[in-house]
Structures are given as structure tokens and as C-alpha cells.
Design a protein around this motif. Structure first.
Motif, PDB file in Angstrom:
ATOM      1  N   VAL A  13      59.927  79.989  36.425  1.00 16.42           N
ATOM      2  CA  VAL A  13      58.713  79.497  36.701  1.00 16.42           C
ATOM      3  C   VAL A  13      57.918  80.048  38.042  1.00 16.42           C
ATOM      4  CG1 VAL A  13      57.471  77.215  37.297  1.00 16.42           C
ATOM      5  CG2 VAL A  13      59.408  77.372  35.449  1.00 16.42           C
ATOM      6  N   GLU A  14      56.929  80.517  38.146  1.00 22.99           N
ATOM      7  CA  GLU A  14      56.336  81.015  39.089  1.00 22.99           C
ATOM      8  C   GLU A  14      55.335  80.073  39.907  1.00 22.99           C
ATOM      9  OE1 GLU A  14      54.254  84.677  38.234  1.00 22.99           O
ATOM     10  OE2 GLU A  14      56.078  85.729  37.930  1.00 22.99           O
ATOM     11  N   GLN A  15      55.384  79.967  41.335  1.00 19.08           N
ATOM     12  CA  GLN A  15      54.653  79.216  41.867  1.00 19.08           C
ATOM     13  C   GLN A  15      53.944  79.934  43.183  1.00 19.08           C
ATOM     14  OE1 GLN A  15      53.879  75.261  41.323  1.00 19.08           O
ATOM     15  NE2 GLN A  15      54.630  76.426  39.433  1.00 19.08           N
ATOM     16  N   TYR A  16      52.683  79.904  43.293  1.00 15.68           N
ATOM     17  CA  TYR A  16      51.900  80.933  44.428  1.00 15.68           C
ATOM     18  C   TYR A  16      51.687  79.791  45.606  1.00 15.68           C
ATOM     19  CZ  TYR A  16      51.941  84.255  40.680  1.00 15.68           C
ATOM     20  OH  TYR A  16      52.208  85.372  39.898  1.00 15.68           O
ATOM     21  N   PHE A  17      51.529  80.297  46.711  1.00 11.17           N
ATOM     22  CA  PHE A  17      51.541  79.799  47.905  1.00 11.17           C
ATOM     23  C   PHE A  17      50.582  80.720  48.982  1.00 11.17           C
ATOM     24  CE2 PHE A  17      55.501  78.155  46.257  1.00 11.17           C
ATOM     25  CZ  PHE A  17      55.551  76.803  46.230  1.00 11.17           C
ATOM     26  N   LYS A  55      54.778  83.945  46.641  1.00 10.54           N
ATOM     27  CA  LYS A  55      55.454  83.099  45.642  1.00 10.54           C
ATOM     28  C   LYS A  55      56.746  82.817  45.572  1.00 10.54           C
ATOM     29  CE  LYS A  55      55.647  86.634  42.085  1.00 10.54           C
ATOM     30  NZ  LYS A  55      55.369  87.455  40.674  1.00 10.54           N
ATOM     31  N   ILE A  56      57.017  81.835  44.803  1.00 11.78           N
ATOM     32  CA  ILE A  56      58.749  81.565  44.682  1.00 11.78           C
ATOM     33  C   ILE A  56      58.794  81.332  43.129  1.00 11.78           C
ATOM     34  CG2 ILE A  56      60.638  79.739  44.757  1.00 11.78           C
ATOM     35  CD1 ILE A  56      59.213  78.766  47.015  1.00 11.78           C
ATOM     36  N   VAL A  57      59.548  82.384  42.638  1.00 12.05           N
ATOM     37  CA  VAL A  57      59.988  82.252  41.252  1.00 12.05           C
ATOM     38  C   VAL A  57      61.356  81.376  41.089  1.00 12.05           C
ATOM     39  CG1 VAL A  57      60.848  83.764  39.131  1.00 12.05           C
ATOM     40  CG2 VAL A  57      59.027  84.653  40.938  1.00 12.05           C
ATOM     41  N   PHE A  58      61.173  80.177  40.492  1.00 13.01           N
ATOM     42  CA  PHE A  58      62.332  79.598  40.066  1.00 13.01           C
ATOM     43  C   PHE A  58      63.031  79.823  38.755  1.00 13.01           C
ATOM     44  CE2 PHE A  58      59.218  76.929  42.915  1.00 13.01           C
ATOM     45  CZ  PHE A  58      60.205  76.578  43.780  1.00 13.01           C
TER      46      PHE A  58
END
Length: 108
Positions: A13-17, A55-58
Motif C-alpha cells: 500500500v503506497e501512501q504519498y506525503f 512516499k511510504i510503501v507499507f
């Protein structure tokens, strides 16, 4: 089942910041401390139209999660458990990232 097998599927799951690298790492650490839980992840970035998004890839492997959609919902709940106006340990309010996250999730 042998010792190296996983009982449930693995999702990314990618989350962008818009945080800088240090702020992003601090935000992640605060989530761990606040929730007493963590996800395995890695930090990365993406360039788009001259902009750089951190981004963090969870990596989600949870016995209760069986679809990508469920994994996509689990991570934002963990990140934004207090709602969109999360206050960091420095006393500053994080910006309303949930709107950005939802927009990115629904555009996929």
C-alpha cells in the motif's frame, strides 16, 4: 504448512506525503508510539511533473486482510487514527492529509 509460508496474502500500500524525509520518518515513528503497532514498510519517492512526492510503501500481511481494498483501508486508519487534524509531538498540527490520501486512493 512449513515455517516459511504465510497464511494470508501480502499487499503493498503506497501512501504519498508532502513531508520532507525527516518529517516523514518522525510521523511514522509517532504513529508507532501512539498505536503501539507497526507495519513493515520502506520509504521511497516519486517524481511527477517536476514535483517530488515522498512516499511510504507499507507491507500488509494480516490474517484479517484478504483483499487489496481492505489493505488500502487499513493503512490510512492506522496513519490517521485521530482524524485529519493530528498533532505531532512538537505541538504542530499535521496538515489535512486525509483528503490528499483519499484523492490518490480513488484515482487508482
Amino acid at each position: 504448512m512449513d515455517a516459511s509460508s504465510l497464511a494470508s496474502p501480502v499487499f503493498f500500500v503506497e501512501q504519498y506525503f508532502r513531508f520532507g524525509a525527516k518529517e516523514l520518518a518522525a510521523f511514522y515513528k509517532e504513529r508507532q508510539l501512539f498505536t503501539k503497532k507497526h507495519f513493515f514498510c520502506y520509504f521511497d519517492y516519486q517524481e511527477e511533473d517536476g514535483l517530488v512526492w515522498n512516499k511510504i510503501v507499507f507491507i500488509v500481511n494480516n490474517p484479517d486482510i484478504w483483499t487489496q481494498e481492505e489493505a488500502n483501508g487499513l493503512v490510512p486508519k492506522w496513519l490517521y487514527i485521530e482524524g485529519v487534524d493530528t498533532v505531532g509531538s512538537d505541538g504542530k498540527t499535521y496538515q489535512k492529509w486525509w483528503g490528499i490520501v483519499k484523492k490518490l486512493l480513488y484515482s487508482i
